[in-house]
Design a protein around this motif. Sequence first.
Motif, PDB file in Angstrom:
ATOM      1  N   MET B   1     -37.560  36.299   7.244  1.00 12.38           N
ATOM      2  CA  MET B   1     -37.374  34.917   8.400  1.00 12.38           C
ATOM      3  C   MET B   1     -36.447  33.890   7.531  1.00 12.38           C
ATOM      4  O   MET B   1     -36.518  33.731   6.141  1.00 12.38           O
ATOM      5  CB  MET B   1     -38.755  34.269   8.529  1.00 12.38           C
ATOM      6  N   GLY B   2     -35.731  33.334   8.040  1.00 20.65           N
ATOM      7  CA  GLY B   2     -34.951  32.221   7.805  1.00 20.65           C
ATOM      8  C   GLY B   2     -33.646  32.747   7.394  1.00 20.65           C
ATOM      9  O   GLY B   2     -33.421  34.288   7.588  1.00 20.65           O
ATOM     10  N   TYR B   3     -32.644  31.920   6.977  1.00 12.22           N
ATOM     11  CA  TYR B   3     -31.447  32.308   6.376  1.00 12.22           C
ATOM     12  C   TYR B   3     -31.344  33.252   5.269  1.00 12.22           C
ATOM     13  O   TYR B   3     -32.223  32.956   4.266  1.00 12.22           O
ATOM     14  CB  TYR B   3     -30.455  31.097   6.327  1.00 12.22           C
ATOM     15  N   ASP B   4     -30.537  34.317   5.238  1.00 18.17           N
ATOM     16  CA  ASP B   4     -30.726  35.181   4.368  1.00 18.17           C
ATOM     17  C   ASP B   4     -29.200  35.264   3.656  1.00 18.17           C
ATOM     18  O   ASP B   4     -28.493  35.834   4.271  1.00 18.17           O
ATOM     19  CB  ASP B   4     -30.973  36.630   4.769  1.00 18.17           C
ATOM     20  N   PRO B   5     -29.203  34.518   2.452  1.00 16.63           N
ATOM     21  CA  PRO B   5     -27.743  34.517   2.044  1.00 16.63           C
ATOM     22  C   PRO B   5     -27.132  35.976   1.596  1.00 16.63           C
ATOM     23  O   PRO B   5     -25.728  36.180   1.783  1.00 16.63           O
ATOM     24  CB  PRO B   5     -27.748  33.650   0.864  1.00 16.63           C
ATOM     25  N   GLU B   6     -27.883  36.822   1.422  1.00 16.61           N
ATOM     26  CA  GLU B   6     -27.629  38.231   1.303  1.00 16.61           C
ATOM     27  C   GLU B   6     -26.768  38.747   2.346  1.00 16.61           C
ATOM     28  O   GLU B   6     -26.104  39.908   2.315  1.00 16.61           O
ATOM     29  CB  GLU B   6     -28.759  39.164   0.848  1.00 16.61           C
ATOM     30  N   ASN B   7     -27.190  38.336   3.567  1.00 17.79           N
ATOM     31  CA  ASN B   7     -26.895  38.949   4.922  1.00 17.79           C
ATOM     32  C   ASN B   7     -26.767  37.941   5.962  1.00 17.79           C
ATOM     33  O   ASN B   7     -27.458  37.723   6.916  1.00 17.79           O
ATOM     34  CB  ASN B   7     -28.351  39.791   5.130  1.00 17.79           C
ATOM     35  N   PRO B   8     -25.606  37.341   5.548  1.00 13.94           N
ATOM     36  CA  PRO B   8     -25.548  35.911   6.461  1.00 13.94           C
ATOM     37  C   PRO B   8     -25.496  36.141   8.052  1.00 13.94           C
ATOM     38  O   PRO B   8     -25.537  35.316   8.659  1.00 13.94           O
ATOM     39  CB  PRO B   8     -24.344  35.240   5.783  1.00 13.94           C
ATOM     40  N   MET B   9     -25.066  37.396   8.383  1.00 10.91           N
ATOM     41  CA  MET B   9     -24.807  37.745   9.894  1.00 10.91           C
ATOM     42  C   MET B   9     -26.011  38.434  10.533  1.00 10.91           C
ATOM     43  O   MET B   9     -25.962  38.305  11.621  1.00 10.91           O
ATOM     44  CB  MET B   9     -23.609  38.656   9.962  1.00 10.91           C
ATOM     45  N   LYS B  10     -26.993  38.673   9.456  1.00 11.68           N
ATOM     46  CA  LYS B  10     -28.213  39.113  10.253  1.00 11.68           C
ATOM     47  C   LYS B  10     -28.898  38.096  11.121  1.00 11.68           C
ATOM     48  O   LYS B  10     -29.228  36.725  10.881  1.00 11.68           O
ATOM     49  CB  LYS B  10     -29.368  39.183   9.180  1.00 11.68           C
ATOM     50  N   ASP B  11     -29.082  38.292  12.529  1.00 14.84           N
ATOM     51  CA  ASP B  11     -29.640  37.414  13.386  1.00 14.84           C
ATOM     52  C   ASP B  11     -28.906  36.235  13.573  1.00 14.84           C
ATOM     53  O   ASP B  11     -29.657  35.059  13.816  1.00 14.84           O
ATOM     54  CB  ASP B  11     -31.290  37.167  13.092  1.00 14.84           C
ATOM     55  N   ARG B  12     -27.673  35.940  13.209  1.00 15.59           N
ATOM     56  CA  ARG B  12     -27.281  34.641  13.476  1.00 15.59           C
ATOM     57  C   ARG B  12     -27.008  34.375  14.904  1.00 15.59           C
ATOM     58  O   ARG B  12     -26.617  34.991  15.742  1.00 15.59           O
ATOM     59  CB  ARG B  12     -25.451  34.976  13.029  1.00 15.59           C
ATOM     60  N   ILE B  13     -27.120  33.006  15.018  1.00 19.75           N
ATOM     61  CA  ILE B  13     -26.794  32.632  16.576  1.00 19.75           C
ATOM     62  C   ILE B  13     -25.871  31.559  16.493  1.00 19.75           C
ATOM     63  O   ILE B  13     -25.905  30.732  15.581  1.00 19.75           O
ATOM     64  CB  ILE B  13     -28.333  31.943  17.017  1.00 19.75           C
ATOM     65  N   THR B  14     -24.867  31.732  17.489  1.00 18.61           N
ATOM     66  CA  THR B  14     -23.930  30.518  17.445  1.00 18.61           C
ATOM     67  C   THR B  14     -23.676  30.320  18.852  1.00 18.61           C
ATOM     68  O   THR B  14     -24.045  30.796  19.659  1.00 18.61           O
ATOM     69  CB  THR B  14     -22.556  31.233  16.978  1.00 18.61           C
ATOM     70  N   ASP B  15     -22.938  29.307  18.988  1.00 19.42           N
ATOM     71  CA  ASP B  15     -22.454  28.437  20.288  1.00 19.42           C
ATOM     72  C   ASP B  15     -23.536  28.537  21.209  1.00 19.42           C
ATOM     73  O   ASP B  15     -23.263  28.864  22.425  1.00 19.42           O
ATOM     74  CB  ASP B  15     -21.189  29.603  20.822  1.00 19.42           C
ATOM     75  N   ILE B  16     -24.620  27.970  20.960  1.00 19.98           N
ATOM     76  CA  ILE B  16     -25.753  27.836  21.964  1.00 19.98           C
ATOM     77  C   ILE B  16     -25.534  26.389  22.450  1.00 19.98           C
ATOM     78  O   ILE B  16     -26.157  26.160  23.626  1.00 19.98           O
ATOM     79  CB  ILE B  16     -27.316  27.760  21.378  1.00 19.98           C
ATOM     80  N   GLY B  17     -24.853  25.487  21.787  1.00 13.81           N
ATOM     81  CA  GLY B  17     -24.592  24.122  22.469  1.00 13.81           C
ATOM     82  C   GLY B  17     -25.726  23.227  22.307  1.00 13.81           C
ATOM     83  O   GLY B  17     -26.608  23.575  21.762  1.00 13.81           O
ATOM     84  N   PRO B  18     -25.560  22.234  23.001  1.00 13.84           N
ATOM     85  CA  PRO B  18     -26.784  21.217  22.929  1.00 13.84           C
ATOM     86  C   PRO B  18     -27.867  21.687  23.765  1.00 13.84           C
ATOM     87  O   PRO B  18     -27.907  22.291  24.492  1.00 13.84           O
ATOM     88  CB  PRO B  18     -26.321  19.894  23.356  1.00 13.84           C
ATOM     89  N   PRO B  19     -29.099  21.213  23.254  1.00  7.83           N
ATOM     90  CA  PRO B  19     -30.218  21.446  24.059  1.00  7.83           C
ATOM     91  C   PRO B  19     -30.213  20.681  25.507  1.00  7.83           C
ATOM     92  O   PRO B  19     -29.614  19.703  25.505  1.00  7.83           O
ATOM     93  CB  PRO B  19     -31.522  20.669  23.542  1.00  7.83           C
ATOM     94  N   HIS B  20     -30.588  21.686  26.498  1.00  6.63           N
ATOM     95  CA  HIS B  20     -30.754  20.897  27.856  1.00  6.63           C
ATOM     96  C   HIS B  20     -31.212  19.492  27.895  1.00  6.63           C
ATOM     97  O   HIS B  20     -32.355  19.214  27.626  1.00  6.63           O
ATOM     98  CB  HIS B  20     -31.327  21.822  28.824  1.00  6.63           C
ATOM     99  N   TYR B  21     -30.535  18.549  28.502  1.00  7.70           N
ATOM    100  CA  TYR B  21     -31.011  17.329  28.675  1.00  7.70           C
ATOM    101  C   TYR B  21     -32.565  16.900  29.219  1.00  7.70           C
ATOM    102  O   TYR B  21     -33.228  16.095  29.031  1.00  7.70           O
ATOM    103  CB  TYR B  21     -30.115  16.180  29.239  1.00  7.70           C
ATOM    104  N   GLU B  22     -32.585  18.036  30.356  1.00  9.66           N
ATOM    105  CA  GLU B  22     -33.602  17.564  31.102  1.00  9.66           C
ATOM    106  C   GLU B  22     -35.149  17.426  30.392  1.00  9.66           C
ATOM    107  O   GLU B  22     -35.972  16.689  30.887  1.00  9.66           O
ATOM    108  CB  GLU B  22     -33.611  18.508  32.547  1.00  9.66           C
ATOM    109  N   GLN B  23     -35.235  18.451  29.609  1.00 12.53           N
ATOM    110  CA  GLN B  23     -36.588  18.615  28.722  1.00 12.53           C
ATOM    111  C   GLN B  23     -36.871  17.286  28.432  1.00 12.53           C
ATOM    112  O   GLN B  23     -37.970  17.400  27.685  1.00 12.53           O
ATOM    113  CB  GLN B  23     -36.509  19.853  27.966  1.00 12.53           C
ATOM    114  N   PHE B  24     -35.823  16.600  27.953  1.00 10.57           N
ATOM    115  CA  PHE B  24     -36.248  15.226  27.092  1.00 10.57           C
ATOM    116  C   PHE B  24     -36.459  13.962  28.131  1.00 10.57           C
ATOM    117  O   PHE B  24     -36.653  12.670  27.493  1.00 10.57           O
ATOM    118  CB  PHE B  24     -35.037  14.777  26.234  1.00 10.57           C
ATOM    119  N   PHE B  25     -36.436  14.205  29.366  1.00 12.47           N
ATOM    120  CA  PHE B  25     -36.844  12.944  30.330  1.00 12.47           C
ATOM    121  C   PHE B  25     -38.120  12.716  30.485  1.00 12.47           C
ATOM    122  O   PHE B  25     -39.110  13.631  30.409  1.00 12.47           O
ATOM    123  CB  PHE B  25     -36.299  13.544  31.621  1.00 12.47           C
ATOM    124  N   PRO B  26     -38.454  11.126  30.344  1.00 10.17           N
ATOM    125  CA  PRO B  26     -40.017  10.854  30.662  1.00 10.17           C
ATOM    126  C   PRO B  26     -40.207  11.207  32.272  1.00 10.17           C
ATOM    127  O   PRO B  26     -38.992  11.380  32.937  1.00 10.17           O
ATOM    128  CB  PRO B  26     -39.694   9.520  30.326  1.00 10.17           C
TER     129      PRO B  26
END
Lengths: 426, 375
Positions: B1-26
Amino acid sequence: MPKHDTPLLDQLESGPWPSFVSDLKRMAQKKDECWDILGQVELSYKDKITHWKHGGIVGVFGYGGGVIGRYSDVPTRFPGVAHFHTVRLNQPSSKFYSTAILRQICDMWERRGSGMTNFHGSTGDLVLLGTTTDQLEEIFWECTHDLGMDLGGSGGNLRTPSCCLGKARCEWSCYDTQAACHNITMTYQDELHRPAFPYKFKTKFSGCPNDCVAAIARSDFAVIGNWRDDIRIDQAAVKGYVNGDHAANGGAHSGRDWGKFDIQKEVIDLCPTGCMWMEGDALKIDNAECTRCMHCINVLPRALRPGKDQGASILIGAKAPILDGAQIATLVIPFCKMDPENEFEEYKDLLEKCWDWWMEHGKNRERIGESMQRIGLNNFLSIIEVEPIPQHVKEPRSNPYVFWKDEEVEGGFERDVKEFRKRHAM
Amino acid sequence: MGYDPENPMKDRITDIGPPHYEQFFPPVIKENYGKWLYHEIVQPGVLVHVSETGAECYTVRIGCARLISVDMVRDYCEIADKHCDGYLRFTTRNNVEFMVDSKDKVQPLLDDLAKNGQMPVGGTGAGVTNIVHTQGWVHCHTPATDASGVVKAVMDELFDYFTSMTLPAQVRVALACCLNMCGAVHCSDIAILGVHRKPPLIDHDVISSVCEIPLAIASCPLGAVKPAKGTTTTGEEVKSVTVTVERCMFCGNCYTMCPAMPLADPEGDGIAILVGGKISNARSAPKFSKLVIPFLPNTPPRWPETVAAVKNILEVYAKDANKYERVGEWAERIGWEKFFEKCNIPFTEKSIDDYRLAYDTWRTTTQFKYTSHIK
Ligand code: SF4
Ligand code: SF4
Ligand code: SF4
Ligand code: SF4
């Protein structure tokens, strides 16, 4: 025990405004590098000069931005800040947060960075100040996997878009600024993370001409809410203001005795187009003459509202002075719909036309506003296929130096000087 | 689990953008999205927004230093957990906003904010709100002044205007520590701007290794940087540049492109004051801030000259302007000659534009006012 004496900074601990020095000192109890920030800033206060080196290129794999390299020029004295990179996190639209996500960010940053932040950077990002190169991939991993957050922009790319809070808590927003900001940020993740532009490119979304995110001053591509039908009037509420039942300007002036509210003086006489008048108790507006400046609506929020046929104006080319002087954005599209149903298609079409041209013809470190200046607004409009209209200018040109084109002049530019001389001797 | 420097591309997530704003509305924000009818500032720093459903959202706004620790953020979270269902937001001007859904929840919230001591309530209506600012000596390599310290000193002095609404209109103060102007400094009612006044040094020892010389040359908007031979400390002749000093306007572009051309200097650097800019389209069009004080020295830790200059302009404006008039609208109505006279600011040739399009700002009418400037 303080690690460094900070007699100058200590003087910023008194006074009513929140003190960043006290805050840093508190953090220094847990994070030793905060002592070194204090130490280095104290040295700057003594020397009256920065002690940060010109940035270096650091980042995470596959991205060309989002991390700003930062190194101390006095690393042996302040080893805790020898490497002190900035991480920009893309903020959620209009900066609402749950405490749950904020606490997660805080815990991550206390473990992997200095514990110091900017809420927020000027462009809008949540800025994490101060970490080392070996932490960057770990931070990126935790952000994307555990926090659901991503890096923001830096360099010659689409900078992190930002918006006003719009429909979330403002009665004047003429389109859904947050939906637009989020949708557009998601659509252009590649442009945001992998710099391929001549220089930075900012887009900002304000819901009305009050422009709370300063789009017109700060963004290459400003989207400012607008409407094209009549201002909605509640005459009973107008009467309420005239009778002093409601506080004018939303109570913004209540700290001083400005005398009784005077609708003639405070609204009608200040209307820039002179298109308002009273008929008995009723407020009248000649909407065809109104330029939708928002003054009357700001002053009478219970009585007046923007019309119902809502959308936005698009203005292009604002920037701060570097390189060629500051520019306020120029009106290009007076009105368009900003429709989430069609994925903000009109906006994206225009944006992509601008990018296509600018990526090919913009000079290195030339903002699009400067490229526009260089080629002229008329040429720019023709490139992005927008029909020139009087709304594009404050006034027509006053010099006669028109660049006529060959094909515009009968017979073209090609002429024979011998023919000319036959009729006109030297 | 977590980042593995030996294997940097494993399970890598990119370009997910910001979290959707609506989940933070009171809840009150979520339920009334797009339904707001009107708002009112019930007291300085406290707004109520009323929805067509009859729901009300009370917002309490507090000032924030912007440069804050995670512990400060946790303090905000504690308030939000106790009073606001665990939600809060930050404004474009670095204020924090706490929202509650009924009037009776406001006073307990205000009481807890007051107890903290680092959470001043205000920044609404016809007053001075938080100063938008930049990094300064805390984190940037090009500043001509500090940011956080100047802001702290100015806000301490203007504090009463943050917690009250006694001015003719809102006054937006901004600070940028160099001409890059991160922040809308060029369109602010009062702008505090870090400026250099000495041309770049040229470090011949390193220039050819740390800079692309053609880029350094091209970086200068005035063509002041020219190719030239330079001599290193060991006497070696290298490809380098020279700067035509009379042409330099101290903008710092060359340093941005070339680390071997630093401009910063303890005596050369300081602060310029610009006034009369605005962003909003209300009444008059958005306008640039104009340079009225070309230079004030850097005097840490509290920059008394800058603080006094800002306060003076603010107070003369407060006395003299009409209701609703922004600083720039006031200066234009009375005329800039009167502005200088009333504020008792000496007019110098430095306020006369001599850059591109300068002519636009020269006076081409017989209309003027007689002020002490005419001898
Ligand atoms: S820009 Fe207009 S719509 Fe957006 S928050 Fe400001 S006043 Fe409201
Ligand atoms: S919005 Fe502005 S221009 Fe239109 S009626 Fe109101 S004050 Fe006049
Ligand atoms: S204004 Fe200039 S010195 Fe200040 S943070 Fe921005 S780039 Fe750095
Ligand atoms: S500071 Fe600006 S004007 Fe001076 S040499 Fe550098 S780029 Fe040219």
